[in-house]
Design a protein around this motif. Structure first.
Motif: not given
Length: 180
Positions: A57-59, A106-111
């Motif tokens: 969930g970090t951007t 920006e990109v949010t990484l959730s997996v």
């Protein structure tokens, strides 16, 4: 209503605690930054940090700090220039397009898993980075898709920091073969 000193201190301390808690939550919600840099004459280019460990969930905010070059932050994925997949299977690939000096993406990484990325015009110069989302064994579905080299240039493969070093240090400023 007149407050005595004890009531004022108690309420003030509680209010200050609530403000500090909200400030910490706001700070932790800020994007983490990865900078794109280059030497003054452009003979070397790199990401800083080159390795980063984050929670799901970090951007991540990519910032081009190189005054002499445009860069991309591009996930290794077949949907983008038919590159080998080096991000988790359920993750969405991204491409920033060219970022001019000073521009951001920006990109949010959730997996959970390992995300390898590169700069399209500078992959052959070893401009790659690795982001580890979550921790093996602690995150359901954690994947490391980076086992095979695919068609990556040797200089790019040599620049990725090892996953264990990223997890131990939290961030790695230089890749294996990079001299900044």
């Amino acid at each position: 209503m007149i407050m005595d000193r004890r009531t004022l201190l108690t309420r003030g301390t509680a209010l200050l605690g609530a403000v500090c808690l909200r400030s910490r939550q706001a700070i932790s919600a800020l994007p983490l930054m990865i900078e794109m840099k280059g030497s003054p004459r452009g003979e070397a280019v790199w990401f800083v940090p080159v390795g980063l460990a984050v929670s799901p969930g970090t951007t991540i905010r990519f910032v081009n700090r190189d005054p002499g070059n445009s860069h991309t932050a591009t996930a290794y994925h077949p949907d983008i220039l038919d590159r080998p997949r080096r991000i988790p299977a359920r993750a969405t690939p991204w491409d920033s397009d060219l970022l001019l000096p000073g521009e951001t993406f920006e990109v949010t990484l959730s997996v959970p898993g390992v995300y390898d990325l590169y700069c399209q015009p500078h992959e052959h110069a070893g401009m790659v980075a690795r982001i580890v989302v979550g921790r093996p064994g602690q995150e359901l579905g954690w994947q490391d898709p980076t086992a095979g080299p695919g068609d990556l240039p040797e200089v790019a493969l040599a620049a990725f920091p090892p996953v264990h070093a990223i997890l131990e240090q939290g961030s790695v400023m230089q890749g294996r073969g990079e001299a900044t």
